[in-house]
Scaffold this motif. Structure first.
Motif, mmCIF file in Angstrom:
data_model
loop_
_atom_site.group_PDB
_atom_site.id
_atom_site.type_symbol
_atom_site.label_atom_id
_atom_site.label_comp_id
_atom_site.label_asym_id
_atom_site.label_seq_id
_atom_site.Cartn_x
_atom_site.Cartn_y
_atom_site.Cartn_z
ATOM 1 N N MET A 57 -12.794 6.885 -4.535
ATOM 2 C CA MET A 57 -11.464 7.444 -4.717
ATOM 3 C C MET A 57 -10.400 6.407 -4.354
ATOM 4 O O MET A 57 -10.686 5.314 -3.893
ATOM 5 C CB MET A 57 -11.296 8.683 -3.840
ATOM 6 N N GLY A 58 -9.139 6.790 -4.547
ATOM 7 C CA GLY A 58 -8.026 5.973 -4.082
ATOM 8 C C GLY A 58 -7.272 5.263 -5.188
ATOM 9 O O GLY A 58 -7.813 4.365 -5.831
ATOM 10 N N HIS A 59 -6.020 5.686 -5.405
ATOM 11 C CA HIS A 59 -5.188 5.016 -6.411
ATOM 12 C C HIS A 59 -3.804 4.661 -5.874
ATOM 13 O O HIS A 59 -3.012 4.046 -6.587
ATOM 14 C CB HIS A 59 -5.056 5.879 -7.672
ATOM 15 N N GLU A 60 -3.488 5.046 -4.640
ATOM 16 C CA GLU A 60 -2.220 4.664 -4.021
ATOM 17 C C GLU A 60 -2.532 3.518 -3.048
ATOM 18 O O GLU A 60 -3.031 3.772 -1.954
ATOM 19 C CB GLU A 60 -1.614 5.836 -3.255
ATOM 20 N N LEU A 61 -2.235 2.297 -3.418
ATOM 21 C CA LEU A 61 -2.692 1.201 -2.567
ATOM 22 C C LEU A 61 -1.703 0.056 -2.456
ATOM 23 O O LEU A 61 -0.901 -0.199 -3.353
ATOM 24 C CB LEU A 61 -4.030 0.660 -3.060
ATOM 25 N N SER A 62 -1.810 -0.606 -1.322
ATOM 26 C CA SER A 62 -1.176 -1.915 -1.138
ATOM 27 C C SER A 62 -2.270 -2.898 -0.776
ATOM 28 O O SER A 62 -3.329 -2.519 -0.258
ATOM 29 C CB SER A 62 -0.111 -1.866 -0.051
ATOM 30 N N ALA A 63 -2.026 -4.168 -1.057
ATOM 31 C CA ALA A 63 -3.059 -5.182 -0.870
ATOM 32 C C ALA A 63 -2.408 -6.539 -0.684
ATOM 33 O O ALA A 63 -1.192 -6.700 -0.863
ATOM 34 C CB ALA A 63 -3.997 -5.206 -2.090
ATOM 35 N N THR A 64 -3.226 -7.501 -0.339
ATOM 36 C CA THR A 64 -2.812 -8.902 -0.375
ATOM 37 C C THR A 64 -3.693 -9.622 -1.382
ATOM 38 O O THR A 64 -4.869 -9.279 -1.555
ATOM 39 C CB THR A 64 -2.920 -9.571 1.005
ATOM 40 N N VAL A 65 -3.105 -10.584 -2.043
ATOM 41 C CA VAL A 65 -3.827 -11.333 -3.079
ATOM 42 C C VAL A 65 -4.803 -12.296 -2.429
ATOM 43 O O VAL A 65 -4.446 -13.061 -1.529
ATOM 44 C CB VAL A 65 -2.836 -12.093 -3.983
ATOM 45 N N GLU A 66 -6.047 -12.248 -2.899
ATOM 46 C CA GLU A 66 -7.061 -13.228 -2.490
ATOM 47 C C GLU A 66 -7.064 -14.413 -3.446
ATOM 48 O O GLU A 66 -7.036 -15.567 -3.026
ATOM 49 C CB GLU A 66 -8.444 -12.574 -2.456
ATOM 50 N N SER A 67 -7.109 -14.128 -4.747
ATOM 51 C CA SER A 67 -7.070 -15.191 -5.749
ATOM 52 C C SER A 67 -6.569 -14.623 -7.064
ATOM 53 O O SER A 67 -6.757 -13.435 -7.354
ATOM 54 C CB SER A 67 -8.450 -15.829 -5.945
ATOM 55 N N ALA A 68 -5.920 -15.494 -7.838
ATOM 56 C CA ALA A 68 -5.358 -15.081 -9.119
ATOM 57 C C ALA A 68 -5.242 -16.302 -10.020
ATOM 58 O O ALA A 68 -5.253 -17.450 -9.548
ATOM 59 C CB ALA A 68 -3.982 -14.433 -8.922
ATOM 60 N N ASP A 69 -5.135 -16.096 -11.326
ATOM 61 C CA ASP A 69 -4.929 -17.202 -12.255
ATOM 62 C C ASP A 69 -3.612 -17.894 -11.955
ATOM 63 O O ASP A 69 -2.639 -17.263 -11.508
ATOM 64 C CB ASP A 69 -4.918 -16.688 -13.702
ATOM 65 N N LEU A 135 3.370 -3.115 4.169
ATOM 66 C CA LEU A 135 2.125 -2.660 3.542
ATOM 67 C C LEU A 135 2.079 -1.140 3.478
ATOM 68 O O LEU A 135 1.632 -0.565 2.478
ATOM 69 C CB LEU A 135 0.917 -3.197 4.315
ATOM 70 N N ASP A 136 2.526 -0.473 4.535
ATOM 71 C CA ASP A 136 2.559 0.990 4.530
ATOM 72 C C ASP A 136 3.464 1.508 3.420
ATOM 73 O O ASP A 136 3.103 2.424 2.673
ATOM 74 C CB ASP A 136 3.067 1.521 5.875
ATOM 75 N N GLN A 137 4.647 0.936 3.317
ATOM 76 C CA GLN A 137 5.590 1.380 2.285
ATOM 77 C C GLN A 137 5.027 1.132 0.886
ATOM 78 O O GLN A 137 5.142 1.992 -0.002
ATOM 79 C CB GLN A 137 6.922 0.661 2.449
ATOM 80 N N ALA A 138 4.438 -0.031 0.699
ATOM 81 C CA ALA A 138 3.904 -0.367 -0.627
ATOM 82 C C ALA A 138 2.810 0.600 -1.057
ATOM 83 O O ALA A 138 2.648 0.868 -2.253
ATOM 84 C CB ALA A 138 3.381 -1.802 -0.630
ATOM 85 N N ALA A 139 2.066 1.142 -0.088
ATOM 86 C CA ALA A 139 1.009 2.104 -0.412
ATOM 87 C C ALA A 139 1.572 3.479 -0.757
ATOM 88 O O ALA A 139 0.841 4.344 -1.248
ATOM 89 C CB ALA A 139 0.036 2.229 0.758
ATOM 90 N N MET A 140 2.862 3.688 -0.525
ATOM 91 C CA MET A 140 3.482 4.983 -0.796
ATOM 92 C C MET A 140 4.327 4.970 -2.071
ATOM 93 O O MET A 140 4.864 6.007 -2.476
ATOM 94 C CB MET A 140 4.347 5.395 0.402
ATOM 95 N N VAL A 141 4.422 3.822 -2.706
ATOM 96 C CA VAL A 141 5.299 3.700 -3.875
ATOM 97 C C VAL A 141 4.839 4.602 -5.013
ATOM 98 O O VAL A 141 5.647 5.248 -5.680
ATOM 99 C CB VAL A 141 5.386 2.231 -4.333
#
Length: 336
Positions: A57-69, A135-141
């Motif tokens: 489950m889980g679709h309301e999330l905040s994160a930090t980038v590990e790697s990206a193009d 991070l808390d706020q970003a998970a509530m957007v």
């Protein structure tokens, strides 16, 4: 990595999975926070009709980038939120900018495994920087954006009388953004604790408890004219049908809730009002931006909304406690 799986209704279990490999065009994320949504509770209780088990489950999330193009505009360590409605970009809805109702939509945590895990890899176009918020706020957007989208759909304006039926998190989000547009907002719900929260923390103008006297109370609040805009956020078919009674002449009715049922109404009553009926599904990037701007300006009572916190490791043991109305949960956030 630790992952919590809803194996079947009523059963969550922890398991160890390999960290996903990032594909071309994807972003590998270290999940930091996950908001618990009504959808997650429905999955847990077996009342989500559009899902197959087992599911993360889980679709309301905040994160930090590990790697990206390199050309993604994202760098390791960036604080981000995720648009969980993975749209195809090609169908009629997407071509018209309505990615929220994509014909081929795949929602994280519903149609594919979601964020109750430590790492997640998702297409870069659905990962957005969350500069200027925690991070808390970003998970509530995300849940706030659903309310913002509904208010935008209704084109709520200053001075209008707005009724929000259903004082859960989505209903509260609609109340917040209707209020920010200058509307006079009334909350209608069966739970006195939720109505008290809306009055004390969100600042609604009035609240009415569902019961034998509620129609009279709503009439008195509006001089017998009822409401310019009515939002339903109950997820209850009977409440959704009843909401037609509260629309003012020339008013609008917005169904944020979705149920697997038939919603009917009196055509003469609907026509004499020349009422407008609107569906409101998910949100778009415009709505997410609206929420972030309001957060940065200090206009969202996010600290008050976040009533409960859990750890990912304790989720199998503690999740069911969130279902108890006596716990007073508005928004629970899982720390990963």
């Amino acid at each position: 990595m630790l992952t919590v799986v809803c194996e079947k209704p009523g059963t969550l279990r922890s398991e160890t999975r390999s960290i996903p490999e990032r594909g071309t065009g994807e972003v590998l994320l270290r999940v930091r926070r996950v908001g618990v949504c009504g959808t997650d509770m429905h999955i847990f209780t077996g009342n989500q009709p559009y899902l197959e088990y087992p599911r993360v489950m889980g679709h309301e999330l905040s994160a930090t980038v590990e790697s990206a193009d390199a050309d993604s505009g994202l760098s390791a360590g960036d604080v981000v939120y995720v648009m969980p409605y993975l749209s195809c970009g090609k169908c009629i809805a997407c071509r018209n900018g309505k990615t929220n109702c994509c014909v081929n939509i795949k929602v994280l945590g519903v149609h594919r495994d979601g964020a109750m895990t430590e790492y997640l890899s998702v297409p870069a176009q659905f990962v957005r920087k969350a500069d200027g918020v925690t991070l808390d706020q970003a998970a509530m957007v995300e849940f706030l954006a659903i309310g913002a989208h509904a208010v935008r759909r209704a084109d709520v304006s200053a001075g209008q009388r707005v009724l929000v039926v259903g004082a859960g998190p989505i209903g509260m989000a609609a109340m917040i953004f209707a209020g920010l547009r200058g509307a006079t907002v009334t909350a209608l719900d069966s739970r006195a604790d939720r109505l008290s929260f809306c009055s004390g923390k969100i600042g609604v103008t009035a609240s009415v408890t569902v019961g034998n006297e509620d129609v009279q109370a709503l009439s008195e609040l509006t001089g017998g004219e009822f409401f310019d805009v009515v939002f339903d956020a109950t997820g209850n078919p009977d409440a959704m049908r009843r909401g037609f009674e509260f629309i003012a002449h020339g008013g609008k009715y917005v169904l944020i809730s979705v149920v697997k049922d038939v919603i009917s109404f009196s055509d003469p009553e609907f026509h004499k009002r020349e009422a407008t009926l609107l569906g409101s599904r998910n949100a778009t990037l415009e709505d997410f931006d609206t929420v972030l701007d309001a957060m940065r300006a200090g206009k969202i009572p996010d600290a008050a909304l976040n009533t409960h916190r859990l750890q990912l490791s304790s989720l199998p043991a503690d999740f069911s406690k969130l279902l108890d109305p006596a716990a007073g949960v508005v928004k629970a956030i899982v720390e990963c």
